[in-house]
Enzyme design. Sequence first.
Site, PDB file in Angstrom:
ATOM      1  CG  HIS A 185      -0.699   0.275   2.452  1.00 25.27           C
ATOM      2  ND1 HIS A 185      -0.667  -0.833   3.614  1.00 25.27           N
ATOM      3  CD2 HIS A 185       0.075   1.136   2.957  1.00 25.27           C
ATOM      4  CE1 HIS A 185      -0.269  -0.432   4.575  1.00 25.27           C
ATOM      5  NE2 HIS A 185       0.403   0.844   4.360  1.00 25.27           N
ATOM      6  CD  GLU A 215      -4.423  -1.433   3.489  1.00 20.75           C
ATOM      7  OE1 GLU A 215      -3.524  -2.002   2.611  1.00 20.75           O
ATOM      8  OE2 GLU A 215      -4.615  -1.225   4.476  1.00 20.75           O
TER       9      GLU A 215
END
Length: 242
Positions: free
Chosen positions: A139, A144
């Site tokens: 990330h 993410e």
Amino acid sequence: MRIIKAKDYAEMSRKAANIIAAQVIAKPDCVLGLATGGTPVGTYKSLIEDWYKVGDLSFAEVTTVNLDEYRGLPRTNDQSYWYFMHENLFNHVDVRPDAVHVPNGENPDAEAACAEYDAIIKAVGGVDLQLLGIGHDGHIGFNEPADHFPVGTHCVDLTEETIEANKRFFASRDDVPRQAYTMGVGTIMNARKVLLIASGADKAEIVKKSFFGPVTPEVPASILQMHPDFTLVADEAALSLI
Ligand code: GLP
């Protein structure tokens, strides 16, 4: 993609600080995109000690935009990224208080908070140099792994892995916020320069996957391979699998 190898964390930090200092010297009124996490602490320290304090660097005309902020944490909370940035950089240099920007984690209205942040980034003319760390799952900011690359600022649910990694800064795992507002991958890619720093053997696997593997939203940092001016500054341990 340019890779700069440092022998250890201290050298990585100095090399990254030198690149940021060069940016500010070349364009004193530049927009710096800044990052939090453990990795940039040494970079900020070097900017303060090796550049600002000796009188070779001023942030008086600089504007900053930070990558992300936990949703629901007030700025006064010592785990907020607003607090982190003041503790680690802003309180020690001559940056103007009204020139620093962090997403507003105190605004519970995610849509409004994110739209407001995108408007700020647009109003300051975009980012000249974006500093990034990298999470163990690839990330960047709090983008993410996903099935697409988010473009603008958005609200994210933090993954279990990220909550686990960040719990070291909180009293307990339960205290780690579950959501954050983060700049999108599109905004990061629009930065004129991107500088990612990585240190330690625990980052070696993800550094290899991100910069020597396929470009995929499953590994958000991998898209930086496509950026026209991307520099990776990493220490030997983080580069050990390459
Ligand atoms: C957090 C931040 C990221 C940072 C990452 C890695 O999740 N949102 O911007 O890159 O942590 O942190 P560290 O540098 O402590 O490994």
